[in-house]
Design a protein around this motif. Sequence first.
Motif, PDB file in Angstrom:
ATOM      1  N   SER A 111       0.809  -1.218   0.000  1.00  0.00           N
ATOM      2  CA  SER A 111       0.000   0.000   0.000  1.00  0.00           C
ATOM      3  C   SER A 111       0.844   1.270   0.000  1.00  0.00           C
ATOM      4  O   SER A 111       0.520   2.234  -0.709  1.00  0.00           O
ATOM      5  N   PHE A 112       1.926   1.306   0.780  1.00  0.00           N
ATOM      6  CA  PHE A 112       2.697   2.550   0.879  1.00  0.00           C
ATOM      7  C   PHE A 112       3.238   2.971  -0.479  1.00  0.00           C
ATOM      8  O   PHE A 112       3.090   4.118  -0.899  1.00  0.00           O
ATOM      9  N   ASP A 113       3.879   2.045  -1.179  1.00  0.00           N
ATOM     10  CA  ASP A 113       4.458   2.395  -2.472  1.00  0.00           C
ATOM     11  C   ASP A 113       3.378   2.798  -3.469  1.00  0.00           C
ATOM     12  O   ASP A 113       3.573   3.713  -4.275  1.00  0.00           O
ATOM     13  N   ALA A 114       2.228   2.122  -3.406  1.00  0.00           N
ATOM     14  CA  ALA A 114       1.142   2.464  -4.326  1.00  0.00           C
ATOM     15  C   ALA A 114       0.636   3.878  -4.075  1.00  0.00           C
ATOM     16  O   ALA A 114       0.450   4.670  -5.009  1.00  0.00           O
ATOM     17  N   GLN A 243       9.339 -19.487  10.795  1.00  0.00           N
ATOM     18  CA  GLN A 243      10.324 -18.706  10.071  1.00  0.00           C
ATOM     19  C   GLN A 243       9.651 -18.084   8.845  1.00  0.00           C
ATOM     20  O   GLN A 243       9.191 -18.793   7.952  1.00  0.00           O
ATOM     21  N   ALA A 244       9.584 -16.789   8.805  1.00  0.00           N
ATOM     22  CA  ALA A 244       8.925 -16.092   7.699  1.00  0.00           C
ATOM     23  C   ALA A 244       9.681 -16.324   6.394  1.00  0.00           C
ATOM     24  O   ALA A 244      10.897 -16.553   6.379  1.00  0.00           O
ATOM     25  N   LEU A 245       8.957 -16.243   5.296  1.00  0.00           N
ATOM     26  CA  LEU A 245       9.550 -16.325   3.963  1.00  0.00           C
ATOM     27  C   LEU A 245       9.938 -14.947   3.445  1.00  0.00           C
ATOM     28  O   LEU A 245      10.856 -14.799   2.641  1.00  0.00           O
ATOM     29  N   LEU A 246       9.230 -13.923   3.893  1.00  0.00           N
ATOM     30  CA  LEU A 246       9.458 -12.548   3.429  1.00  0.00           C
ATOM     31  C   LEU A 246      10.803 -12.024   3.941  1.00  0.00           C
ATOM     32  O   LEU A 246      11.184 -12.268   5.084  1.00  0.00           O
ATOM     33  N   THR A 247      11.503 -11.286   3.080  1.00  0.00           N
ATOM     34  CA  THR A 247      12.773 -10.663   3.452  1.00  0.00           C
ATOM     35  C   THR A 247      12.785  -9.201   3.026  1.00  0.00           C
ATOM     36  O   THR A 247      11.948  -8.755   2.230  1.00  0.00           O
ATOM     37  N   ALA A 248      13.775  -8.469   3.535  1.00  0.00           N
ATOM     38  CA  ALA A 248      13.946  -7.082   3.113  1.00  0.00           C
ATOM     39  C   ALA A 248      14.239  -7.007   1.617  1.00  0.00           C
ATOM     40  O   ALA A 248      13.828  -6.049   0.939  1.00  0.00           O
ATOM     41  N   GLN A 249      14.928  -8.005   1.078  1.00  0.00           N
ATOM     42  CA  GLN A 249      15.226  -8.006  -0.354  1.00  0.00           C
ATOM     43  C   GLN A 249      13.951  -8.128  -1.177  1.00  0.00           C
ATOM     44  O   GLN A 249      13.835  -7.524  -2.253  1.00  0.00           O
ATOM     45  N   ASP A 250      12.976  -8.899  -0.685  1.00  0.00           N
ATOM     46  CA  ASP A 250      11.687  -8.992  -1.385  1.00  0.00           C
ATOM     47  C   ASP A 250      11.042  -7.617  -1.494  1.00  0.00           C
ATOM     48  O   ASP A 250      10.448  -7.277  -2.531  1.00  0.00           O
ATOM     49  N   MET A 251      11.148  -6.826  -0.428  1.00  0.00           N
ATOM     50  CA  MET A 251      10.576  -5.480  -0.461  1.00  0.00           C
ATOM     51  C   MET A 251      11.323  -4.589  -1.441  1.00  0.00           C
ATOM     52  O   MET A 251      10.720  -3.809  -2.189  1.00  0.00           O
ATOM     53  N   ALA A 252      12.646  -4.703  -1.462  1.00  0.00           N
ATOM     54  CA  ALA A 252      13.446  -3.870  -2.365  1.00  0.00           C
ATOM     55  C   ALA A 252      13.208  -4.211  -3.821  1.00  0.00           C
ATOM     56  O   ALA A 252      13.312  -3.340  -4.699  1.00  0.00           O
ATOM     57  N   ASP A 253      12.864  -5.456  -4.091  1.00  0.00           N
ATOM     58  CA  ASP A 253      12.713  -5.911  -5.482  1.00  0.00           C
ATOM     59  C   ASP A 253      11.346  -5.609  -6.085  1.00  0.00           C
ATOM     60  O   ASP A 253      11.140  -5.854  -7.285  1.00  0.00           O
ATOM     61  N   TRP A 254      10.396  -5.108  -5.289  1.00  0.00           N
ATOM     62  CA  TRP A 254       9.030  -4.911  -5.784  1.00  0.00           C
ATOM     63  C   TRP A 254       8.659  -3.435  -5.763  1.00  0.00           C
ATOM     64  O   TRP A 254       9.117  -2.668  -4.909  1.00  0.00           O
ATOM     65  N   SER A 255       7.827  -3.042  -6.694  1.00  0.00           N
ATOM     66  CA  SER A 255       7.223  -1.703  -6.656  1.00  0.00           C
ATOM     67  C   SER A 255       5.831  -1.772  -7.260  1.00  0.00           C
ATOM     68  O   SER A 255       5.522  -2.668  -8.056  1.00  0.00           O
ATOM     69  N   ALA A 256       4.981  -0.839  -6.870  1.00  0.00           N
ATOM     70  CA  ALA A 256       3.632  -0.754  -7.426  1.00  0.00           C
ATOM     71  C   ALA A 256       3.715  -0.446  -8.919  1.00  0.00           C
ATOM     72  O   ALA A 256       4.722   0.088  -9.404  1.00  0.00           O
ATOM     73  N   SER A 257       2.641  -0.760  -9.653  1.00  0.00           N
ATOM     74  CA  SER A 257       2.685  -0.598 -11.109  1.00  0.00           C
ATOM     75  C   SER A 257       1.303  -0.281 -11.652  1.00  0.00           C
ATOM     76  O   SER A 257       0.283  -0.556 -11.026  1.00  0.00           O
ATOM     77  N   TYR A 258       1.286   0.297 -12.836  1.00  0.00           N
ATOM     78  CA  TYR A 258       0.043   0.643 -13.519  1.00  0.00           C
ATOM     79  C   TYR A 258      -0.295  -0.409 -14.577  1.00  0.00           C
ATOM     80  O   TYR A 258       0.590  -1.055 -15.148  1.00  0.00           O
TER      81      TYR A 258
END
Length: 598
Positions: A111-114, A243-258
């Motif tokens: 949501s934040f990036d969007a 143990q979570a699957l999500l990492t900080a790298q997952d966040m860095a690799d994604w962005s919102a899109s149109y």
Amino acid sequence: MPGFTTRPQLRGDFGMVASTHWLASATGMSVLERGGNAFDAAVAAGFTLQVVEPHLNGPGGEVPVIFQAAGHAPRVLCGQGVSPAAAVPEAFEGMDRIPGSGVLAATVPGSFDAWMLLLRDHGTLGVRDVLDHAIGLAERGYPVLPQIERAIAAVAPVLTRHWAGSAGVYLPGGAVPAAGSRLRNPALAATYRRIVSEAEAAGPDREAQIEAARRAWSQGFVAEAVGAFLASPVPDAAGTPRQALLTAQDMADWSASYEDPVSVSHGDRTVHKTGPWGQGPAMLQQLHLAEALGTGADVRDGVSADFVHLVTESAKLAFADREAWYGDPDFTDVPLGRLLSPEYAAERAALVDASRASTRQRPGRIDGRTPFVPPVFLAGEAPADRTVGEPTAGDVASRASLRGDTCHLDVVDARGNMVSATPSGGWLSSSPVIPDLGFPLGTRAQMFWLDPASPNRLQPRKRPRTTLSPTLVTRGDGQAVLAMGTPGGDQQDQWTTTALLRVLNGVDDLQEALDIPMFHTNAFPSSFHPRETVPGDLVVESRVDGDVVAELERRGHRVRVVAPWSLGRLAAVARDPDTGELRAAADARGAQGYAAGR
């Protein structure tokens, strides 16, 4: 009960905001009054909803947005984060369904990036301008609604025993906050204040500030705090370390899109929805079925048995197709052209028996392909754990008494800019608060199937097929005339379809269209853990006439009559491009949604 409304439809020519909480609507209106446009107002209202409806959405969640900038074609902004790179079925070994709570079900917070991308490309204000209301409410406190008190009370034992960060925010003094009291979230306020500071450190340029805010979230201190929190196993609702699957790298690799919306015509209007990574096309299928069946001609007569029956049977067919065919189109071949064709609608309409309700799952067979039919978990299998599934509905059997989930907002300004958004996820009941940030992660991965035959099967970096479903309507010349939506999980594209059919078939007063008694079915697999189905189910508000209920039962519906104002929390805004008149309405259900405007 045609002609009845709980409050007036708002009319004006300056700007309109409608949302599921009066503080978000007031925030949006404040931004419009300060010279912002509809996009600025929507972003500010969205951040406010994260604070004042924490049991329904949060910064760790997601948001799909459908909008039209004046003079341009409608667009979709995808704020649905993807599954982690490590999200493979083997990570859920021993499970037949992805859990509905805890960090194991986290996807990338979207949501934040969007919101920031929408602000950068279509807004006029800066980061501080759209965050100041949310920061102030988090610092000073916001009113605890009865729904928030109930949500916290339901999970208080989990917070106390296993989720200390959540208890620190939502059990002040070690107690459930009483309805009417004020609740603060200083950690979240500090997070957003730091984002504002880092944004403004980038210099005076508005876009540079927004880009700095996006980096602070996905690559900076927010992602670092998420990564550090998830580095070690985190207890789920039962106290089992995961143990979570999500990492900080997952966040860095994604962005919102149109992307472009998926659209169909209904009469002289065109209805726009997200792609099949959401359930929005199910509404479009229902609209085609409505045309094929002649549904909606009697909407001004109130709630008739024929109308309820045909809408419900159409929903069963559309949602069976949802499970059979919908998924992230970047990963699966979704036959949308066929699903949304009038010819297919005619074939499906022929399956509707005007005198008898169906109790079977009947997805369509397309181009010789075998449709995916998910396993049926009957109601009553739901666990006692209230942290799973929808944030205010833990199981299908009690869904009517614990209404819906999620938030919604619609905005229109005098220039003709129009926005519809359905923020959700990251709610307080389903995952532990990250103490350094003041918010929990989402659990949207629960909507994937582990079965490899499903188009919505779990795969790395894939969008789960969500229920979040804003709606935008344009007229023949392409100008936006209506935006609407509701919380409610699987009910979103039932309640909104019903309200839209009323508007498109002659109910001119938006408030009346929302206030007329509602209904829905749970006769297909729920999108939320534990994925239950109630064959033949039909839930109706008690304001529906008793003779109508009796006729529906005679046709074979398993009718459950629930409280008179309990189904839906719709919001809507409208614009007449010829006169410039703006209108707005918000559902009285829930006693918190309001429209504002002039």
